[in-house]
Design a protein around this motif. Structure first.
Motif, PDB file in Angstrom:
ATOM      1  N   ARG A  82       0.936  -1.353   0.053  1.00 27.50           N
ATOM      2  CA  ARG A  82      -0.021   0.057  -0.142  1.00 27.50           C
ATOM      3  C   ARG A  82       1.027   1.138  -0.054  1.00 27.50           C
ATOM      4  O   ARG A  82       0.706   2.291  -0.591  1.00 27.50           O
ATOM      5  CB  ARG A  82      -0.868  -0.115   1.267  1.00 27.50           C
ATOM      6  N   ALA A  86       1.365   3.668  -3.277  1.00 23.06           N
ATOM      7  CA  ALA A  86       0.685   5.262  -3.219  1.00 23.06           C
ATOM      8  C   ALA A  86       2.003   6.035  -3.490  1.00 23.06           C
ATOM      9  O   ALA A  86       1.819   7.177  -4.004  1.00 23.06           O
ATOM     10  CB  ALA A  86       0.167   5.435  -1.795  1.00 23.06           C
ATOM     11  N   ASP A 119      -7.618  -5.448  -1.045  1.00 18.15           N
ATOM     12  CA  ASP A 119      -7.008  -4.226  -0.939  1.00 18.15           C
ATOM     13  C   ASP A 119      -5.792  -3.910  -1.664  1.00 18.15           C
ATOM     14  O   ASP A 119      -5.592  -2.828  -2.303  1.00 18.15           O
ATOM     15  CB  ASP A 119      -6.807  -3.975   0.660  1.00 18.15           C
ATOM     16  N   ARG A 122      -6.814  -3.076  -5.351  1.00 16.67           N
ATOM     17  CA  ARG A 122      -7.720  -1.735  -5.572  1.00 16.67           C
ATOM     18  C   ARG A 122      -6.216  -0.562  -5.562  1.00 16.67           C
ATOM     19  O   ARG A 122      -6.452   0.321  -6.025  1.00 16.67           O
ATOM     20  CB  ARG A 122      -8.475  -1.543  -4.500  1.00 16.67           C
ATOM     21  N   ALA A 123      -5.369  -0.878  -4.429  1.00 11.49           N
ATOM     22  CA  ALA A 123      -4.207   0.063  -4.374  1.00 11.49           C
ATOM     23  C   ALA A 123      -3.553   0.056  -5.847  1.00 11.49           C
ATOM     24  O   ALA A 123      -3.227   1.362  -6.287  1.00 11.49           O
ATOM     25  CB  ALA A 123      -3.366  -0.401  -3.271  1.00 11.49           C
ATOM     26  N   LEU A 125      -4.630  -0.671  -8.854  1.00 14.16           N
ATOM     27  CA  LEU A 125      -5.397   0.095  -9.878  1.00 14.16           C
ATOM     28  C   LEU A 125      -5.550   1.504  -9.695  1.00 14.16           C
ATOM     29  O   LEU A 125      -5.480   2.080 -10.546  1.00 14.16           O
ATOM     30  CB  LEU A 125      -6.796  -0.776 -10.138  1.00 14.16           C
ATOM     31  N   ALA A 126      -5.660   1.948  -8.445  1.00 15.70           N
ATOM     32  CA  ALA A 126      -5.748   3.412  -8.076  1.00 15.70           C
ATOM     33  C   ALA A 126      -4.444   3.984  -8.512  1.00 15.70           C
ATOM     34  O   ALA A 126      -4.398   5.214  -9.212  1.00 15.70           O
ATOM     35  CB  ALA A 126      -6.142   3.455  -6.783  1.00 15.70           C
ATOM     36  N   ALA A 127      -3.461   3.317  -8.031  1.00 21.49           N
ATOM     37  CA  ALA A 127      -1.854   3.901  -8.305  1.00 21.49           C
ATOM     38  C   ALA A 127      -1.595   4.221  -9.898  1.00 21.49           C
ATOM     39  O   ALA A 127      -1.123   5.019 -10.261  1.00 21.49           O
ATOM     40  CB  ALA A 127      -1.020   3.245  -7.781  1.00 21.49           C
ATOM     41  N   ALA A 129      -4.115   4.344 -12.148  1.00 19.88           N
ATOM     42  CA  ALA A 129      -5.312   5.182 -12.717  1.00 19.88           C
ATOM     43  C   ALA A 129      -6.190   4.199 -13.726  1.00 19.88           C
ATOM     44  O   ALA A 129      -6.459   4.829 -14.777  1.00 19.88           O
ATOM     45  CB  ALA A 129      -4.899   6.561 -13.447  1.00 19.88           C
ATOM     46  N   THR A 131      -9.659   2.193 -14.070  1.00 23.85           N
ATOM     47  CA  THR A 131     -10.894   1.916 -13.547  1.00 23.85           C
ATOM     48  C   THR A 131     -11.768   0.738 -14.252  1.00 23.85           C
ATOM     49  O   THR A 131     -11.736   0.788 -15.457  1.00 23.85           O
ATOM     50  CB  THR A 131     -11.802   3.238 -13.651  1.00 23.85           C
TER      51      THR A 131
END
Length: 216
Positions: A82, A86, A119, A122-123, A125-127, A129, A131
């Motif tokens: 995580r 990030a 988790d 999701r971390a 995919l978010a990092a 960008a 969706t």
């Protein structure tokens, strides 16, 4: 390698995560080394990490440090994942953003089926960008890849049937999972020396997906 004939129109695409949508090997290796250090296990070489790699993140940690150290090591791995995702970001695979945009513009459903924890997925995919409509992770299905359970769950959540879906992965376990689920499968990347002869069709990168889908 088998070139597939598409039996009908495609309504959705499901992707493996690591090695397919995102390039996370360096991040994964760093986190495994932190996990090993946290429980006093010697720093593993890259060769050792390749040997212990399993279909799930927790399975890999278990194979690396042993059952008696697995809980503490995996806690360290998750925290490192995580934090590093990030702080350092995660690199999307070539053409990942363009491919997802093109699929959504065509009205196709898109999902992820991964052996990584929810988790952690999701971390990443978010990092990167990225969706998608649905993310199915290690906690959502048992047994793990190459069993079809995770892929079948993803199909249900997307409201798709196997014959109207394409599964995109990068290795033999993805090929086996797709075959077990009855889903047409495409692999990303060059053929590997130890690939079985009945591997699905491969394209160099996600940029080649559109041409394959045009067969349907």
């Amino acid at each position: 390698m088998t070139s597939q004939t598409w039996a009908g129109p495609v309504r959705g695409v499901i992707f493996d995560l690591d090695g397919t949508l995102v390039d996370t090997w360096a991040l994964h290796a760093d986190c495994l080394r932190e996990a090993a250090a946290a429980v006093g296990t010697p720093r593993p070489s890259m060769a050792r990490l390749f040997v212990v790699q399993q279909p799930t993140d927790i399975g890999t940690v278990h194979a690396l440090v042993g059952a008696e150290n697995a809980e503490g090591a995996f806690d360290s791995y998750r925290q490192a994942w995580r934090r590093k995702a990030a702080d350092e970001g995660v690199r999307a695979s070539p053409y990942a953003h363009q491919t997802l945009l093109a699929l959504k513009e065509r009205g196709l459903a898109v999902g992820v089926c991964t052996g990584r924890s929810l988790d952690g997925a999701r971390a990443a995919l978010a990092a990167a960008a990225l969706t998608l409509d649905v993310v199915v992770a290690r906690e959502d299905a048992c047994p793990a890849k190459p069993a079809p359970d995770g892929l079948l769950r993803t199909l249900r959540l997307l409201g798709l049937t196997p014959d109207e879906t394409v599964y995109v992965g990068d290795g033999p376990a993805d090929a086996e999972q797709g075959r077990a689920a009855g889903v047409r499968t495409l692999l990303i990347g060059r053929p590997r020396p130890h690939d079985p002869p009945d591997m699905p069709e491969r394209v160099a990168n996600l940029g080649g997906l559109a041409a394959v889908l045009a067969k349907g």
